[in-house]
Write an enzyme that holds these catalytic residues in place. Structure first.
Site, PDB file in Angstrom:
ATOM      1  N   GLY A 190      18.592   0.113  -2.041  1.00 21.91           N
ATOM      2  CA  GLY A 190      18.852   1.307  -1.769  1.00 21.91           C
ATOM      3  C   GLY A 190      19.209   1.901  -2.717  1.00 21.91           C
ATOM      4  O   GLY A 190      20.145   2.781  -2.701  1.00 21.91           O
ATOM      5  N   ARG A 232      18.710   6.688  -5.260  1.00 27.53           N
ATOM      6  CA  ARG A 232      19.489   7.860  -5.130  1.00 27.53           C
ATOM      7  C   ARG A 232      20.426   7.908  -4.352  1.00 27.53           C
ATOM      8  O   ARG A 232      20.923   6.986  -3.492  1.00 27.53           O
ATOM      9  CB  ARG A 232      18.291   8.699  -3.487  1.00 27.53           C
ATOM     10  CG  ARG A 232      17.076   9.165  -4.901  1.00 27.53           C
ATOM     11  CD  ARG A 232      16.170   9.648  -3.708  1.00 27.53           C
ATOM     12  NE  ARG A 232      15.763   9.001  -2.939  1.00 27.53           N
ATOM     13  CZ  ARG A 232      15.103   8.976  -1.096  1.00 27.53           C
ATOM     14  NH1 ARG A 232      14.546  10.267  -1.318  1.00 27.53           N
ATOM     15  NH2 ARG A 232      14.411   8.156  -0.229  1.00 27.53           N
ATOM     16  N   VAL A 289      13.728  -4.297   1.486  1.00 28.22           N
ATOM     17  CA  VAL A 289      14.649  -5.721   1.608  1.00 28.22           C
ATOM     18  C   VAL A 289      13.913  -5.596   3.013  1.00 28.22           C
ATOM     19  O   VAL A 289      14.672  -6.759   3.795  1.00 28.22           O
ATOM     20  CB  VAL A 289      15.699  -4.629   1.776  1.00 28.22           C
ATOM     21  CG1 VAL A 289      16.514  -4.643   0.699  1.00 28.22           C
ATOM     22  CG2 VAL A 289      16.062  -3.346   2.817  1.00 28.22           C
ATOM     23  N   TYR A 301      19.650   3.743  14.719  1.00 27.15           N
ATOM     24  CA  TYR A 301      21.053   3.555  14.008  1.00 27.15           C
ATOM     25  C   TYR A 301      21.957   2.700  14.379  1.00 27.15           C
ATOM     26  O   TYR A 301      22.682   2.278  13.071  1.00 27.15           O
ATOM     27  CB  TYR A 301      20.449   4.822  12.646  1.00 27.15           C
ATOM     28  CG  TYR A 301      21.188   5.076  11.604  1.00 27.15           C
ATOM     29  CD1 TYR A 301      21.028   4.796  10.594  1.00 27.15           C
ATOM     30  CD2 TYR A 301      22.634   5.465  11.786  1.00 27.15           C
ATOM     31  CE1 TYR A 301      21.135   4.458   9.516  1.00 27.15           C
ATOM     32  CE2 TYR A 301      22.980   5.528  10.929  1.00 27.15           C
ATOM     33  CZ  TYR A 301      22.106   5.372   8.744  1.00 27.15           C
ATOM     34  OH  TYR A 301      23.125   5.284   8.061  1.00 27.15           O
TER      35      TYR A 301
END
Length: 246
Positions: free
Chosen positions: A11, A14, A64, A157
């Site tokens: 990742g 950004r 991923v 999350y």
């Protein structure tokens, strides 16, 4: 031919990932592998910043959360770099699918866990044999304040990031004898695309330092943990959140 050591940032196109890529290339002189899933333009921008500053960077595209794709692309990279070793792994890739648990769809749960937690497994499991043979390595997992204290509206999350904390502590004990450290950094509110929709003015009131963090501040911490200076730190979760949770 002499071995060449690399750093991989998942990742990395950004936000915090980009800042980490830039810092590893600048401060530790690593050639950096910038992993991205879909935003090729942003990944190219990150690479351009690094090369403009005299660093080295390559793009490596894979999701991923997809074990076959991850394995395929990393195998291909190793075939093209027979004398290359990825000795720093930064597991940064993560997504959010926020919502109250009572209305959370299975897909919103699965995608978040698959990326943040299983992504760590897919990448690290593939590369760890090389680190064990090499008897040196740095694994740094980007978790979150949500994984430490839990955040309403982010049960998926928070669960994924809490799982990453547990994995960090366990793996650190397994590989320490081979001079491999495994640590986690847990950012709070940091100025990135992911937090751009949040009400910064209101949320700042909750933060003792009265501001959001910068991606570069997280990157500096990751760089320290990736360096030789952090050789006696392992199994730790280091919070970087302006005092919102400690």
């Amino acid at each position: 031919m002499e071995r060449k050591n690399y750093a991989l940032v998942t990742g990395g196109s950004r936000g915090i990932g980009r800042a980490i890529c830039i810092a590893l290339a600048r401060d530790l002189n690593y050639p950096v592998l910038i992993n991205y899933q879909s935003n090729a333009e942003a990944a190219e921008e990150t690479k351009a910043i690094i090369t403009a500053n005299g660093g080295q960077a390559e793009l490596i595209r894979f999701d991923v959360s997809n074990p076959a794709e991850t394995r395929e692309q990393l195998t291909e990279w190793k075939d093209r770099h027979p004398h290359g070793l990825i000795e720093v792994i930064v597991n940064n890739a993560g997504i959010t699918r926020d919502g109250l648990f009572m209305w959370m769809e299975p897909d919103d749960w699965n995608q978040v866990v698959q990326t943040s937690l299983n992504g760590f497994y897919h990448v690290t499991k593939f590369l760890i044999q090389d680190l064990l043979r090499h008897r040196y390595g740095r694994i740094i997992n980007v978790t979150s304040v949500s994984g430490a204290k839990g955040t309403a509206g982010q049960t998926n999350y928070s669960a994924a990031k809490a799982g990453l904390i547990g994995a960090t502590k366990a793996l650190a004990q397994e590989v320490a004898k081979r001079n491999i450290t495994v640590n986690a950094v847990a950012p709070g509110f940091v100025e990135t695309d992911m937090t751009s929709e949040l009400d910064e003015k209101e949320l700042k009131k909750l933060i003792p330092l009265n501001r959001f963090g910068k991606a570069e501040e997280v990157a500096d911490l990751v760089c320290f943990l990736a360096s030789r200076k952090a050789s006696y730190i392992t199994g730790e979760v280091i919070h970087i959140n302006g005092g919102i949770y400690s």
